[in-house]
Design a protein around this motif. Structure first.
Motif, short mmCIF file in Angstrom:
data_model
loop_
_atom_site.label_atom_id
_atom_site.label_comp_id
_atom_site.label_asym_id
_atom_site.label_seq_id
_atom_site.Cartn_x
_atom_site.Cartn_y
_atom_site.Cartn_z
N ARG A 284 0.82 -1.22 0.00
CA ARG A 284 0.00 0.00 0.00
C ARG A 284 0.85 1.27 0.00
O ARG A 284 0.57 2.22 -0.72
N ARG A 285 1.89 1.29 0.80
CA ARG A 285 2.71 2.50 0.90
C ARG A 285 3.80 2.58 -0.17
O ARG A 285 4.13 3.66 -0.65
N PHE A 286 4.38 1.41 -0.50
CA PHE A 286 5.58 1.42 -1.35
C PHE A 286 5.38 0.73 -2.70
O PHE A 286 6.31 0.68 -3.49
N ALA A 287 4.19 0.18 -2.93
CA ALA A 287 3.89 -0.51 -4.20
C ALA A 287 4.90 -1.60 -4.50
O ALA A 287 5.29 -1.81 -5.64
N LEU A 288 5.33 -2.31 -3.45
CA LEU A 288 6.30 -3.40 -3.61
C LEU A 288 5.57 -4.74 -3.56
O LEU A 288 4.83 -5.03 -2.62
N GLU A 289 5.80 -5.56 -4.58
CA GLU A 289 5.22 -6.90 -4.61
C GLU A 289 6.10 -7.83 -3.78
O GLU A 289 7.30 -7.97 -4.04
N VAL A 290 5.51 -8.47 -2.79
CA VAL A 290 6.26 -9.28 -1.84
C VAL A 290 5.73 -10.71 -1.86
O VAL A 290 4.52 -10.93 -1.97
N THR A 291 6.64 -11.68 -1.75
CA THR A 291 6.25 -13.08 -1.65
C THR A 291 6.24 -13.49 -0.18
O THR A 291 7.28 -13.48 0.48
N LEU A 292 5.05 -13.82 0.34
CA LEU A 292 4.92 -14.26 1.73
C LEU A 292 5.16 -15.77 1.77
O LEU A 292 4.42 -16.55 1.16
N LEU A 293 6.17 -16.17 2.49
CA LEU A 293 6.58 -17.58 2.49
C LEU A 293 6.29 -18.22 3.84
O LEU A 293 6.62 -17.68 4.90
N ASP A 294 5.63 -19.39 3.81
CA ASP A 294 5.42 -20.20 5.00
C ASP A 294 5.66 -21.65 4.61
O ASP A 294 6.10 -21.95 3.50
N GLU A 295 5.37 -22.58 5.52
CA GLU A 295 5.67 -23.98 5.25
C GLU A 295 4.81 -24.52 4.11
O GLU A 295 5.30 -25.28 3.25
N GLN A 296 3.56 -24.14 4.08
CA GLN A 296 2.67 -24.63 3.02
C GLN A 296 3.16 -24.16 1.65
O GLN A 296 3.22 -24.95 0.69
N GLN A 297 3.51 -22.88 1.57
CA GLN A 297 4.03 -22.35 0.31
C GLN A 297 5.35 -23.01 -0.06
O GLN A 297 5.62 -23.30 -1.23
#
Length: 982
Positions: free
Chosen positions: A220-233
């Motif tokens: 929202r603030r920086f228009a950065l696409e981020v990959t959220l990583l957890d065990e399932q992913q």
């Protein structure tokens, strides 16, 4: 019949990327073309085929299918096919039939495309030239990377982001007090490093409860696409390394610290930047380190840049603070004992800086400054400052330079940035409202028994399984733990008067009531929070979401969102202790502490959820306590012993270390509590004075230098107010096929048209698009409205496509002018500097792609200075592509001569361009290198590898600029016509 013949070579006007095509067959109706390089076949109508015959002329270099090249000297035609005659690579005269031309020949360059008859729209050419102009201007703006994000222009945040992001491989501790914007500072640093090419991959580790908040904030603030990583992913990636799945990886500390296999995968990746939030949770001592600390230490050792975030760098004392710095630079911070010795010296430096403000004054002030300096440059500045005959301007300049030297050369200010509310200012008042209530009989019975029987506490601990002193503070938890007691049959919330007190306050619309206002309620225990939410629903009809550690990340976000919604959201949010970390509830001004935490830092974390930059109201802190209870004594210790409710002070951990045990014993002893409060007050005032005199004083002075901060803000405002941006965007949107609808109030809605070019950010075909504004204030007030800037992904994508592709690099237009005879040709050539260099050098700050425009008439006369680009463009008329190709084909020899002449004219401009760029580079880097070299002799926080990297960067930039060449970027052919032409 058409002009097509089998084995002739043609290119597609609309799909030039297909390469060189070969006519397979043709008749009166259709023509079939094979594009060998892409193995594509196309069939077109013979009458309207979008094809252009490839014909090379003298001087052109062409490639044979076998790979060798020929420089064309002449041509001949045999059976409708062209045979090229010229010299090969060995200088031997040879022939090359067009059928044997390499299929992979591309026609991307402006010269090739023009001479083969490929021309774009005239407005595309104009957009390309303006893109070059604006890109050159924006890339050199000192605010690049800081102007685009949706943030307020807050001086200390801008200073820190600018200072840190300018460094090679920055490794710093961001330790601003709660609510001063550490996440924004980290986001700004990351955004600028990515935008300037100094970083390409980043790993962000945060507590599990903050994963989605970081994800949303970065988008929202920086228009950065981020990959959220957890065990399932991670499991979904199979045998591949999941940490390679994105440019920016966001992961939970809880998950990674407990998983050695995933840690090894993270270590196997190359990270330009490691960001770790809530760094005070990393356990370290001289004897051993916790698994989280060990994991971060290994990652920090392999990452070039490291940002550690913590609002409480001394939560566990000086040793814990030393441990954070050790992660940043283990060579510099290798001895805790030496670190303690250094800190003792900071008082002298702080006193010297204060003495500077009084000079020229008495000898004592001059001696204070002289005692902490020994360099010739510093002594010379001191002599000027102490000289009463020097002018006021000379005094001011010497004072500023000497202050900067002292701040640079002493303390941890280079690796740690800590702003306090006192230093920043502008924060709201905090108001404490205490309500004393009579405890219910079930609580009172236990408290009385504790007063009469000293041994009963041990029995109570055994019966409840709770710890001391929690069993005394959290009476509802004690009540639940004694569920077997026949007197404890009712749920705790049906007997606890704090519940009715809260219900009454929520319904009270009078002065001091909470009706109609958002209310954040925090309780220590998860079960307390859940029971309280149930009580609010059953007894008062309130729907109060619960935020606790047992919820999934999505459930926590949903609860926070339901509370944040202004129109349809819930009035109350109930949190367990976890709700006091990381979350931002500054839209709320009422905080109810249903109970009190046992650690001062946790108390400050709770208040800090509301008391943040941007809070427009006084913070109303409501605390219900039971009369003469341990909880009431704890409140008095906080309030009277250390002013914990009035403002953050950052030394609560040290106070707790000193009095935690005595406090626990005094919770059931009135006289003992009075003594603890008195001793706490003495230590509190003493430590506050010491802190403010020493290291914290240096940190505050160094964490925001107002002059630098204002210069950055001014550069950002210059970009914000750039009138060229709306004009450029309108032209670009029209050409890229994006529709724009005005919604009023400075907001427009962008949506894809049926003709839109594919792949524009936020504008997938078939979707609704997005609303946007150029106003920073409007964007800040509307989460659903994006802010348009030169750094917005849509602008960056469109400009990148233009500069990196062929779009608009050729054009032909007609010029009607009574003073010009018809049929004359002019060539408008735009050359661009070409300087291959690694992105990490960020060469563009000194030499961005620079346009050199040359306008020649057909006799070779240079008209560049006489006719401007804008003036010429206003008088041009478009022409159909078929006519444009015919005109070009008829004047190929003249155009080749103009292209060669234009290149020679442009080359004359190159030396001055490179000389100016080298001057800018040397002015910036030579001064910084000299400063850091001098600084390294005094402050070991300047790492040797930082100096080495800066020297290497300077040399590489010097060589890159020296090797700059010009290449033809675009060309527009202009043909004069008579007055009657249309």
């Amino acid at each position: 019949m058409s002009d097509f013949s089998p084995r002739q070579r043609w290119i597609s006007d609309g799909e030039a990327e297909l390469g060189l095509g070969t006519i397979l067959s043709c008749d009166a109706r259709s023509v079939t073309v094979l594009f060998g390089a892409s193995q594509e076949t196309r069939t077109y109508s013979s009458r309207q085929a979008p094809l252009t015959r490839v014909v090379f002329g003298s001087g052109d270099r062409i490639r044979a299918a076998e790979g060798w090249t020929l420089t064309v000297d002449d041509t001949k035609e045999i059976g409708g096919l062209i045979v090229y005659i010229g010299e090969d690579e060995r200088g031997e005269l040879t022939e090359l039939p067009e059928a044997r031309l390499a299929d992979t020949m591309q026609f991307d360059q402006a010269r090739d495309r023009l001479l083969t008859g490929q021309v774009d729209r005239n407005d595309w050419f104009e957009l390309r030239f303006r893109t070059l102009h604006h890109h050159h201007r924006i890339e050199q703006n000192p605010a690049l990377g800081l102007a685009g994000p949706r943030i307020d222009l807050i001086p200390h945040q801008l200073y820190i982001a600018d200072e840190v992001s300018r460094r090679h491989a920055p490794r710093v501790l961001l330790a601003d007090e709660v609510g001063l914007g550490k996440t924004i500072e980290a986001g700004l640093i990351l955004h600028r490093l990515l935008l300037t090419g100094r970083a390409e991959r980043a790993l962000i580790l945060v507590p599990a409860s903050l994963c989605h908040q970081w994800l949303v904030e970065l988008l929202r603030r920086f228009a950065l696409e981020v990959t959220l990583l957890d065990e399932q992913q991670s499991q979904a990636h199979g045998d591949t390394n999941p940490f390679e799945a994105g440019q920016i990886i966001l992961a939970s500390q809880d998950w990674l610290f407990a998983n050695p296999h995933r840690q090894s995968q993270a270590l196997a990746c190359a990270w330009d930047l490691l960001i770790v939030d809530e760094g005070h949770h990393l356990d370290w001592s001289e004897e051993q380190m916790g698994p989280g600390y060990a994991c971060v230490a290994r990652l920090a050792g392999e990452s070039e840049g490291v940002l550690l975030l913590t609002a409480t760098p001394e939560q566990m004392g000086v040793a814990s603070h030393f441990a954070r710095l050790r992660l940043l630079d283990p060579d510099r911070y290798h001895s805790l004992e030496r670190f303690r010795e250094e800190e003792a010296h900071y008082v002298e430096v702080a006193e010297a800086i204060d003495a500077l403000e009084r000079l020229p004054g008495d000898d004592a002030d001059r001696d204070r400054v002289a005692a902490v300096i020994n360099e010739a440059d510093s002594l010379a500045l001191l002599a000027t400052l102490a000289n009463p005959e020097a002018s006021e301007a000379q005094h001011a300049a010497a004072r500023d330079q000497l202050r900067d030297q002292l701040l640079d050369r002493h303390g941890t200010g280079r690796v740690m940035f800590r702003n306090s509310r006192r230093h920043v200012g502008g924060f709201p008042e905090r108001r404490l409202h205490v309500t004393e209530l009579a405890p219910p009989s079930a609580y009172r019975r236990v408290l009385r028994k504790l007063e009469r029987d000293e041994d009963y506490l041990d029995e109570l601990l055994i019966e409840t399984g709770l710890d001391h002193p929690e069993v005394l503070i959290y009476l509802d938890a004690m009540y639940r733990a004694l569920a077997d007691d026949p007197l404890n049959e009712e749920p705790w919330w049906q007997i606890d008067p704090r519940v009715n007190w809260l219900l009454e306050r929520l319904a009270d619309d009078g002065e001091g009531g909470l009706a109609g206002d958002k209310v954040l309620v925090i309780a220590h225990d998860r079960e307390t929070a859940q029971g309280l939410a149930e009580a609010l629903r059953v007894l008062g009809g309130y729907h109060a979401p619960v935020f606790h550690e047992g919820l999934s990340l999505v459930e926590r976000d949903r609860a926070a969102a339901a509370f944040a919604d202004e129109e349809e959201g819930c009035q109350v949010l109930v949190c367990s202790e976890i709700g006091s970390e990381g979350r931002n509830f500054q839209f709320c001004r009422h905080l109810v502490m249903f109970d009190l935490p046992l650690h001062p830092d946790q108390l400050e974390q709770r208040i800090g959820r509301l008391d943040r930059i941007g809070q427009r109201h006084a913070i109303e802190i409501h605390v219900p306590v039971f009369e003469a209870s341990p909880g009431e004594k704890l409140l008095r210790w906080y309030r009277d012993g250390m002013d914990a409710f009035s403002a953050p002070h950052g030394i609560g951990s040290e106070i707790f270390d000193a009095f935690g045990d005595a406090l626990a014993e005094a919770l059931v002893d009135d006289e003992g509590m009075a003594e603890v409060i008195e001793e706490t007050r003495v230590l509190f005032e003493s430590r506050l004075a010491e802190r403010d005199a020493g290291r914290n004083r240096l940190l505050e002075l160094n964490a925001c230098r107002p002059g630098r901060a204002e210069a950055v803000a001014a550069a950002i405002r210059e970009l914000d107010e750039d009138r060229a941006l709306p004009r450029y965007l309108d032209l670009a949107l029209d050409i890229f096929g994006v529709d724009s609808q005005e919604l009023g109030g400075g907001i427009q809605h962008l949506l894809p048209s049926p003709q839109m070019l594919d792949g524009l950010p936020g504008l997938a075909k078939g979707e609704e698009g997005f609303s946007a504004t150029f106003s920073r204030l409007r964007a800040l007030s509307r989460d659903d409205v994006q802010r348009l800037s030169w750094e917005h992904p849509l602008l960056r994508e469109m400009m990148g496509r233009i500069l990196d592709g062929t779009m608009g690099n050729t054009a032909l237009a007609l010029l009607r002018h009574p003073a010009l005879p018809p049929g004359r040709i002019m060539a408008e050539l735009v050359f661009r500097t070409h300087c291959p260099a690694p992105r990490k050098l960020h060469l563009n700050r000194f030499l961005p792609p620079t346009a050199v425009r040359v306008l020649l008439d057909e006799s070779g006369v240079n008209l560049t200075d006489k006719i401007s680009f804008t003036g010429l463009s206003k008088n041009l008329q478009k022409v159909k592509k078929a006519m444009a190709r015919d005109l070009i084909r008829s004047r190929l020899e003249v155009l080749r001569e103009l292209l060669d002449r234009g290149e020679a004219e442009a080359e004359r401009e190159l030396p001055s361009i490179t000389e100016a760029a080298q001057g800018r580079m040397r002015e910036a880097l030579d001064g910084e290198l000299a400063r850091l070299t001098a600084l390294a002799r005094h402050n070991p926080a300047v790492r040797e590898d930082e100096l080495t990297a800066l020297r290497a960067e300077r040399q590489a930039l010097d060589e890159a600029i020296e090797g700059t060449r010009l290449r033809l970027d675009s060309v527009r052919v202009i043909v004069t016509v008579g007055e009657e032409a249309r």
